[in-house]
Design a protein around this motif. Structure first.
Motif, PDB file in Angstrom:
ATOM      1  N   GLU A 167      56.878 -48.896  -9.605  1.00 12.90           N
ATOM      2  CA  GLU A 167      55.897 -48.241  -8.726  1.00 12.90           C
ATOM      3  C   GLU A 167      55.424 -46.937  -9.343  1.00 12.90           C
ATOM      4  O   GLU A 167      56.224 -46.114  -9.772  1.00 12.90           O
ATOM      5  CB  GLU A 167      56.522 -47.958  -7.366  1.00 12.90           C
ATOM      6  N   ASN A 168      54.114 -46.769  -9.398  1.00 11.99           N
ATOM      7  CA  ASN A 168      53.523 -45.516  -9.856  1.00 11.99           C
ATOM      8  C   ASN A 168      53.472 -44.565  -8.662  1.00 11.99           C
ATOM      9  O   ASN A 168      52.683 -44.756  -7.738  1.00 11.99           O
ATOM     10  CB  ASN A 168      52.122 -45.768 -10.407  1.00 11.99           C
ATOM     11  N   VAL A 169      54.316 -43.545  -8.671  1.00 10.20           N
ATOM     12  CA  VAL A 169      54.373 -42.601  -7.553  1.00 10.20           C
ATOM     13  C   VAL A 169      53.621 -41.308  -7.876  1.00 10.20           C
ATOM     14  O   VAL A 169      53.730 -40.323  -7.143  1.00 10.20           O
ATOM     15  CB  VAL A 169      55.836 -42.279  -7.182  1.00 10.20           C
ATOM     16  N   SER A 170      52.863 -41.314  -8.975  1.00 11.69           N
ATOM     17  CA  SER A 170      52.095 -40.132  -9.359  1.00 11.69           C
ATOM     18  C   SER A 170      50.682 -40.215  -8.792  1.00 11.69           C
ATOM     19  O   SER A 170      50.317 -41.201  -8.140  1.00 11.69           O
ATOM     20  CB  SER A 170      52.038 -40.014 -10.881  1.00 11.69           C
ATOM     21  N   ASP A 171      49.868 -39.205  -9.071  1.00 10.57           N
ATOM     22  CA  ASP A 171      48.495 -39.179  -8.587  1.00 10.57           C
ATOM     23  C   ASP A 171      47.504 -39.605  -9.663  1.00 10.57           C
ATOM     24  O   ASP A 171      46.310 -39.371  -9.544  1.00 10.57           O
ATOM     25  CB  ASP A 171      48.133 -37.778  -8.079  1.00 10.57           C
ATOM     26  N   ARG A 172      47.986 -40.248 -10.734  1.00 10.34           N
ATOM     27  CA  ARG A 172      47.104 -40.693 -11.821  1.00 10.34           C
ATOM     28  C   ARG A 172      47.612 -42.012 -12.391  1.00 10.34           C
ATOM     29  O   ARG A 172      48.732 -42.429 -12.120  1.00 10.34           O
ATOM     30  CB  ARG A 172      47.051 -39.632 -12.919  1.00 10.34           C
ATOM     31  N   GLU A 173      46.777 -42.667 -13.173  1.00 10.85           N
ATOM     32  CA  GLU A 173      47.171 -43.927 -13.802  1.00 10.85           C
ATOM     33  C   GLU A 173      48.207 -43.671 -14.893  1.00 10.85           C
ATOM     34  O   GLU A 173      48.122 -42.681 -15.621  1.00 10.85           O
ATOM     35  CB  GLU A 173      45.956 -44.627 -14.394  1.00 10.85           C
ATOM     36  N   LEU A 203      56.578 -43.582 -21.501  1.00 12.87           N
ATOM     37  CA  LEU A 203      55.156 -43.564 -21.178  1.00 12.87           C
ATOM     38  C   LEU A 203      54.367 -43.206 -22.423  1.00 12.87           C
ATOM     39  O   LEU A 203      54.830 -42.442 -23.268  1.00 12.87           O
ATOM     40  CB  LEU A 203      54.877 -42.542 -20.074  1.00 12.87           C
ATOM     41  N   THR A 204      53.151 -43.754 -22.543  1.00 13.93           N
ATOM     42  CA  THR A 204      52.318 -43.422 -23.694  1.00 13.93           C
ATOM     43  C   THR A 204      51.447 -42.196 -23.451  1.00 13.93           C
ATOM     44  O   THR A 204      50.873 -41.657 -24.367  1.00 13.93           O
ATOM     45  CB  THR A 204      51.408 -44.602 -24.072  1.00 13.93           C
ATOM     46  N   GLY A 205      51.321 -41.764 -22.186  1.00 11.09           N
ATOM     47  CA  GLY A 205      50.463 -40.619 -21.881  1.00 11.09           C
ATOM     48  C   GLY A 205      51.114 -39.305 -22.270  1.00 11.09           C
ATOM     49  O   GLY A 205      52.187 -38.967 -21.804  1.00 11.09           O
ATOM     50  N   LEU A 206      50.460 -38.511 -23.132  1.00 14.19           N
ATOM     51  CA  LEU A 206      51.014 -37.237 -23.566  1.00 14.19           C
ATOM     52  C   LEU A 206      51.123 -36.239 -22.414  1.00 14.19           C
ATOM     53  O   LEU A 206      51.896 -35.291 -22.477  1.00 14.19           O
ATOM     54  CB  LEU A 206      50.138 -36.642 -24.662  1.00 14.19           C
ATOM     55  N   ARG A 207      50.351 -36.467 -21.370  1.00 17.28           N
ATOM     56  CA  ARG A 207      50.387 -35.539 -20.242  1.00 17.28           C
ATOM     57  C   ARG A 207      51.792 -35.490 -19.633  1.00 17.28           C
ATOM     58  O   ARG A 207      52.260 -34.467 -19.169  1.00 17.28           O
ATOM     59  CB  ARG A 207      49.371 -36.005 -19.202  1.00 17.28           C
ATOM     60  N   TRP A 208      52.478 -36.632 -19.652  1.00 20.02           N
ATOM     61  CA  TRP A 208      53.813 -36.686 -19.080  1.00 20.02           C
ATOM     62  C   TRP A 208      54.890 -36.494 -20.137  1.00 20.02           C
ATOM     63  O   TRP A 208      55.980 -36.047 -19.840  1.00 20.02           O
ATOM     64  CB  TRP A 208      54.038 -38.043 -18.408  1.00 20.02           C
ATOM     65  N   ASN A 209      54.605 -36.864 -21.367  1.00 21.22           N
ATOM     66  CA  ASN A 209      55.660 -36.948 -22.369  1.00 21.22           C
ATOM     67  C   ASN A 209      55.139 -36.494 -23.737  1.00 21.22           C
ATOM     68  O   ASN A 209      55.064 -37.271 -24.667  1.00 21.22           O
ATOM     69  CB  ASN A 209      56.140 -38.403 -22.449  1.00 21.22           C
ATOM     70  N   PRO A 210      54.725 -35.233 -23.881  1.00 25.34           N
ATOM     71  CA  PRO A 210      54.031 -34.815 -25.100  1.00 25.34           C
ATOM     72  C   PRO A 210      54.875 -34.906 -26.354  1.00 25.34           C
ATOM     73  O   PRO A 210      54.411 -35.346 -27.384  1.00 25.34           O
ATOM     74  CB  PRO A 210      53.634 -33.361 -24.800  1.00 25.34           C
ATOM     75  N   GLY A 211      56.126 -34.517 -26.300  1.00 23.66           N
ATOM     76  CA  GLY A 211      56.940 -34.515 -27.504  1.00 23.66           C
ATOM     77  C   GLY A 211      57.289 -35.906 -27.984  1.00 23.66           C
ATOM     78  O   GLY A 211      57.176 -36.224 -29.156  1.00 23.66           O
ATOM     79  N   SER A 230      47.539 -45.219  -9.669  1.00 27.07           N
ATOM     80  CA  SER A 230      48.293 -44.412  -8.713  1.00 27.07           C
ATOM     81  C   SER A 230      48.613 -45.229  -7.465  1.00 27.07           C
ATOM     82  O   SER A 230      47.724 -45.839  -6.866  1.00 27.07           O
ATOM     83  CB  SER A 230      47.483 -43.168  -8.328  1.00 27.07           C
ATOM     84  N   GLY A 231      49.895 -45.262  -7.104  1.00 29.59           N
ATOM     85  CA  GLY A 231      50.321 -46.002  -5.927  1.00 29.59           C
ATOM     86  C   GLY A 231      50.506 -47.490  -6.137  1.00 29.59           C
ATOM     87  O   GLY A 231      50.972 -48.189  -5.230  1.00 29.59           O
ATOM     88  N   GLU A 232      50.177 -47.990  -7.300  1.00 26.07           N
ATOM     89  CA  GLU A 232      50.267 -49.432  -7.552  1.00 26.07           C
ATOM     90  C   GLU A 232      51.706 -49.835  -7.865  1.00 26.07           C
ATOM     91  O   GLU A 232      52.473 -49.070  -8.455  1.00 26.07           O
ATOM     92  CB  GLU A 232      49.348 -49.820  -8.702  1.00 26.07           C
ATOM     93  N   VAL A 233      52.043 -51.069  -7.465  1.00 27.89           N
ATOM     94  CA  VAL A 233      53.376 -51.618  -7.712  1.00 27.89           C
ATOM     95  C   VAL A 233      53.241 -52.904  -8.510  1.00 27.89           C
ATOM     96  O   VAL A 233      52.389 -53.751  -8.208  1.00 27.89           O
ATOM     97  CB  VAL A 233      54.121 -51.907  -6.388  1.00 27.89           C
ATOM     98  N   GLY A 234      54.041 -53.046  -9.551  1.00 26.04           N
ATOM     99  CA  GLY A 234      54.042 -54.260 -10.357  1.00 26.04           C
ATOM    100  C   GLY A 234      55.456 -54.755 -10.571  1.00 26.04           C
ATOM    101  O   GLY A 234      56.426 -54.051 -10.288  1.00 26.04           O
ATOM    102  N   ALA A 242      60.009 -37.722 -11.279  1.00 24.93           N
ATOM    103  CA  ALA A 242      59.451 -38.643 -12.270  1.00 24.93           C
ATOM    104  C   ALA A 242      58.173 -39.284 -11.732  1.00 24.93           C
ATOM    105  O   ALA A 242      58.036 -39.491 -10.520  1.00 24.93           O
ATOM    106  CB  ALA A 242      60.470 -39.706 -12.632  1.00 24.93           C
ATOM    107  N   PRO A 243      57.223 -39.640 -12.603  1.00 26.89           N
ATOM    108  CA  PRO A 243      55.947 -40.204 -12.141  1.00 26.89           C
ATOM    109  C   PRO A 243      56.027 -41.662 -11.728  1.00 26.89           C
ATOM    110  O   PRO A 243      55.067 -42.207 -11.203  1.00 26.89           O
ATOM    111  CB  PRO A 243      55.037 -40.043 -13.360  1.00 26.89           C
ATOM    112  N   TYR A 244      57.155 -42.338 -11.972  1.00 29.00           N
ATOM    113  CA  TYR A 244      57.287 -43.723 -11.572  1.00 29.00           C
ATOM    114  C   TYR A 244      58.697 -43.970 -11.048  1.00 29.00           C
ATOM    115  O   TYR A 244      59.615 -43.187 -11.265  1.00 29.00           O
ATOM    116  CB  TYR A 244      56.993 -44.678 -12.732  1.00 29.00           C
ATOM    117  N   ARG A 245      58.853 -45.098 -10.338  1.00 33.33           N
ATOM    118  CA  ARG A 245      60.160 -45.482  -9.823  1.00 33.33           C
ATOM    119  C   ARG A 245      60.365 -46.961 -10.103  1.00 33.33           C
ATOM    120  O   ARG A 245      59.455 -47.771  -9.915  1.00 33.33           O
ATOM    121  CB  ARG A 245      60.236 -45.222  -8.317  1.00 33.33           C
TER     122      ARG A 245
END
Length: 335
Positions: free
Chosen positions: A242-248, A308-316, A278-282, A217-220
């Motif tokens: 935490e964003n553990v992916s390589d993109r926002e 997630l709102t990004g279609l790159r991760w969750n297109p359907g 990427s790599g940021e924690v909130g 998964a792209p986040y934890r």
């Protein structure tokens, strides 16, 4: 905009990735928590000068925001009327005496706030670009609401903050404020004394307990505190995201939910990051309403979901959630 100016006047712009930093007004203590505009092409919301609205935009979509009456000149950094004459991030159109304005993000646009004067108050919008035009808001119609953060200023169901009987919006947001105190409190007896003073039952989960994401998964998400509010029959959660992916990543903050066994608890109110680099924690805080007649302990083994709102991760899920309104799209963020 005003007097033929080619650029909207510069206003202070602080892009807040954590919703705790922009407070939401409520009767109990004057704190606030921002909201995301509900997902979809055409939306409605109540006016509330005590909280900002987050609105998704796309370069192929003209986003029009309409007020009940004539507005003053919108003010914001990076909003321009003519991008050929002045560099900017958003192209905006507004005419004096009109009740609406229209904007479209330009190349390299990022999240930016726009302040709009209306009837002696200032209303704050945070516009941010999304990857698909089908996730952007094309029309946002604002109706008369409350200037003090009361029930009249609540966004319609489907947004980042929802309310459910018997709790009022102020009581649910007060629960979130108490979670923040518990998050900052030292563990052990100090934490339990504070919780008891608030009338809450607090649970300290095992260290580093992942309740969402992980693996591919792209986040934890890590659960820091869980608390039960007997008066509201609700459960609240303090989390690290935490964003553990390589993109926002951009989160649909209106989709937070908690599951314990076969019971799914939808959120009643939320204070969470909209975007993480990427790599940021909130930090995220949300409270959920338990089903009527059901008492759920804070000490359950919880699973948290958010879309997630990004279609790159969750297109359907992005398309289905917008056009069909399938409630289960909230699960897709952890795929």
């Amino acid at each position: 905009m005003r007097d033929g100016s080619d650029r909207v006047r510069v206003a202070s712009c602080a892009v807040l990735l954590l919703m705790a930093a922009t407070s939401r007004l409520h009767a109990a203590g004057g704190r606030t928590a921002p909201l995301a505009a509900p997902a979809g092409i055409i939306q409605s919301a109540s006016l509330d000068a005590g909280r900002p609205l987050f609105v998704a935009t796309h370069s192929r979509v003209a986003t029009t925001v309409r007020f009940p009456g004539a507005i003053g000149a919108p003010e914001g950094r990076g909003f321009v009327e003519n991008d050929a004459k002045a560099p900017g991030e958003y192209l905006i159109s507004w005419t004096a005496g009109e009740a609406h304005f229209t904007l479209t993000p330009l190349e390299m646009a990022g999240p930016s706030n726009l302040n709009v004067p209306y009837q002696g108050l200032t209303y704050v919008f945070y516009f941010y670009p999304v990857e698909s035009q089908f996730q952007a808001v094309a029309s946002l119609n604002l109706t008369a609401g409350s200037a003090d953060g009361g029930p009249g200023g609540r966004i319609r169901p489907g947004s980042g903050v929802k309310t459910a009987a018997p709790g009022s919006p102020a009581r649910w947001l007060g629960f979130i404020d108490k979670l923040k105190f518990l998050r900052a409190a030292a563990p052990g007896m100090t934490l339990q004394r504070i919780a008891a003073g608030f009338g809450l039952e607090c649970w300290e989960p095992p260290a580093s307990e992942t309740v969402a994401g992980g693996g591919r998964a792209p986040y934890r998400m890590t659960l820091l505190r869980a608390a039960r509010n007997p008066q509201l029959n609700g459960v609240g959660f303090a989390l690290l995201v935490e964003n553990v992916s390589d993109r926002e990543l951009a989160f649909d903050v209106g989709s937070f939910a908690a599951r314990a066994g076969g019971i799914l608890l939808p959120q009643a109110a939320v204070d969470a990051p909209v975007r993480l680099k990427s790599g940021e924690v909130g930090e995220a805080y949300f409270v959920a309403k338990c089903p009527d007649g059901v008492r759920v302990s804070a000490e359950n083994r919880w699973s948290i979901s958010v879309a997630l709102t990004g279609l790159r991760w969750n297109p359907g899920a992005a398309l289905v959630g917008s056009f069909v309104g399938v409630a289960d799209s909230r699960e897709a963020g952890s795929q």
